[in-house]
Design an enzyme around this catalytic site. Structure first.
Site, mmCIF file in Angstrom:
data_model
loop_
_atom_site.group_PDB
_atom_site.id
_atom_site.type_symbol
_atom_site.label_atom_id
_atom_site.label_comp_id
_atom_site.label_asym_id
_atom_site.label_seq_id
_atom_site.Cartn_x
_atom_site.Cartn_y
_atom_site.Cartn_z
ATOM 1 N N LYS B 94 0.968 -1.299 -0.059
ATOM 2 C CA LYS B 94 -0.016 -0.177 -0.101
ATOM 3 C C LYS B 94 0.771 1.004 0.072
ATOM 4 O O LYS B 94 1.790 1.399 0.790
ATOM 5 C CB LYS B 94 -0.791 0.005 1.256
ATOM 6 C CG LYS B 94 -2.015 -0.841 1.394
ATOM 7 C CD LYS B 94 -2.560 -0.858 2.628
ATOM 8 C CE LYS B 94 -3.841 -1.947 2.976
ATOM 9 N NZ LYS B 94 -4.813 -2.226 1.902
ATOM 10 N N GLY B 227 -13.989 -5.498 5.822
ATOM 11 C CA GLY B 227 -14.885 -5.971 6.916
ATOM 12 C C GLY B 227 -15.207 -7.352 6.758
ATOM 13 O O GLY B 227 -16.081 -7.819 7.449
ATOM 14 N N GLY B 248 -8.637 -8.443 5.355
ATOM 15 C CA GLY B 248 -7.486 -7.905 6.179
ATOM 16 C C GLY B 248 -7.667 -8.529 7.395
ATOM 17 O O GLY B 248 -6.965 -9.555 7.702
#
Lengths: 194, 307
Positions: B94, B227, B248
């Site tokens: 990222k 989520g 994640g």
């Protein structure tokens, strides 16, 4: 008799193959379960991640069924699919299906920054027009048998191999609008292409 | 054969469009799979062995970033390098929104995908990275169609719903996926003369609005993130139209990450088969606790980052 071509759909570039086959008026279906192979006259093992697909083939009980299928019916392996068709892979994390007597080395050109596009000349195209091929984290393939013919090369290395009705290639024909590679494979067995 | 690695000079793409085809091509290869956040080599190997199609290398998973506070930046290149050496599947990393220097560093590091991510603290409050300029493909988050098309216009080769990262709560990912799907459906029934006005209202490039109106889908793969904590969550977003999932905090915040990772992989492939979903949902140890949306202050919501 049905002429449905299956596309192994555990993960990977499945949609693009189905789109191309449909555009060629070929009946096709996703294959995620062993019994779904029974409806198919041939199978495409698409691009994706070879370590992942190899793992899922074993975990989801498809290994023996796929090998048995390939003894009777044509298979085309694209990139990760070609790796799975090999008898030898340079990475112990992949357990290949040993469908063709070829050896592969994974990611021979490097990581995604080294992915590229180039012109190829296809042995199976009588007109000899250039074919624009996209190589994505591609492997190399080498033949271990005289029965294997080379249908295209890049930098002196084979990038399409054929043995009988099986084909293995290291680039992605499904990412183009050019259906000559699929047509070349279908010609080997599909009544509409003979 | 090993000589080939050093000697091959690759031909240049003939156009930016062709470069884009190769970048979107890698996204196509990742379809139908699960991409997992990992913070070290051990987790990366667990993810690979469980059947992840790619890993996202980052120093802290989103739920830890949320808990710890402070500025979240690009990860240490050494940590990313170690993960690249340990696994053979693609490695993503990222950069902060608009932080093109971080993106340049990640490209020099040869990560396979750069996530210009709202999970990190934004570096630019008006602009995103000009993504067509890079050889490495980018993935970006979106909460609605206009945002997705702006990112694709900038050069993103893959989209993902933002959801609410680190929440363990699927509600925002569902909202974003439904919103994007509904907005795409709406475009397909508009008259040609309405499309410029729609582009203006959405703040989206006109040519991409026309593409969606004609095809009913984005011109790049659309994944889901933010989520996902259970196999059922993965199946839900897949059935709503996500072509793959990012997981994640959901895996490594749970009690038995390896088993949960494998279960989510299987649920992603067999997302529409309730028998298999039942089987993989059974016997999993407890998942991450998760947060209710009203417990996350509006200023702490990550999905609002991005312009």
């Amino acid at each position: 008799m049905s002429n449905v071509v299956g596309v192994l759909a555990l993960q990977g570039a499945v949609d693009k193959h189905l789109e191309m086959l449909r555009a060629m008026d070929v009946d096709c279906r996703r294959v995620r379960f062993a019994h779904e192979l029974d409806d198919c006259v041939a199978l495409i093992i698409p691009g994706g991640e070879s370590t992942t697909m190899s793992l899922l083939i074993q975990k989801f009980d498809l290994y023996d069924k796929l090998r048995e299928f390939a003894t009777k019916k044509p298979v085309m392996g694209v990139c990760a699919g070609a790796i799975l068709m090999a008898e030898q892979v340079d990475d112990a994390r992949v357990t290949p299906l040993n469908i063709m007597p070829i050896s592969v080395m994974r990611n021979i050109y490097g990581r995604q920054v080294s992915s590229f596009s180039t012109d190829l000349h296809l042995q199976c195209d009588a007109q000899g027009l250039a074919y624009r091929a996209h190589f994505i984290r591609a492997p190399s393939i080498e033949s271990n048998s005289e029965k294997v013919e080379v249908l295209a090369q890049y930098n002196g290395q084979a990038v399409i191999m054929r043995m009988g009705r099986h084909m293995a290639l290291t680039f992605h024909p499904e990412l183009t609008d050019d259906n000559r590679i699929h047509a070349c494979w279908l010609k080997g067995f599909h009544p509409a292409f003979k | 054969m090993s000589e080939l690695k050093q000697t091959v000079k690759h031909p240049q793409a003939i156009s930016e469009q062709e470069d884009f085809t190769v970048k979107v091509g890698l996204a196509e290869m990742l379809k139908g799979g699960a991409i997992m956040d990992v913070t070290n080599v051990e987790q990366a190997k667990i993810a690979e062995d469980a059947g992840a199609i790619a890993v996202m290398a980052l120093e802290r998973i989103p739920s830890d970033i949320r808990r710890d506070g402070g500025v979240a930046r690009m990860s240490d290149p050494d940590m990313i390098r170690q993960i690249q050496a340990a696994v053979s599947i693609p490695v993503m990393a990222k950069c902060r929104i608009g932080h093109f220097a971080e993106a340049q560093i990640l490209q020099a590091l040869e990560v396979d995908f750069i996530d210009e991510s709202e999970v990190l603290t934004p570096a630019d409050e008006a602009n995103h990275v000009a993504k067509h300029d890079y050889k490495v493909p980018f993935v970006c988050g979106a909460t609605c169609l206009g945002e997705a098309l702006r990112r694709i216009g900038e050069g993103a080769a893959m989209m993902r719903t933002k959801g609410e990262a680190g929440s363990g709560n699927i509600v925002e990912a569902v909202r974003h996926m439904r919103t994007i799907q509904n907005e795409m459906k709406r475009l397909t029934i508009l008259g040609k003369e309405q499309l410029m006005s729609a582009a203006k209202d959405m703040g989206a490039p006109y040519d991409l609005v026309c593409y969606v109106a004609e095809h009913g889908k984005l011109p790049v793969p659309n994944f889901s993130a933010g989520g996902i904590a259970t196999p059922a969550d993965a199946a839900l977003v897949r059935q709503l139209g996500a072509e793959a999932v990012f997981v994640g905090s959901g895996i490594f915040m749970s009690e038995d990450p390896a088993a949960r990772a494998a279960a989510i992989v299987k649920a992603t492939t067999y997302f529409d088969d309730p028998e298999i979903l039942l089987q993989v949902s059974s016997g999993l140890k407890s998942g991450m606790k998760g947060l209710l949306m009203h417990d996350i202050l509006p200023e702490d919501r990550l999905a609002t980052r991005g312009w």
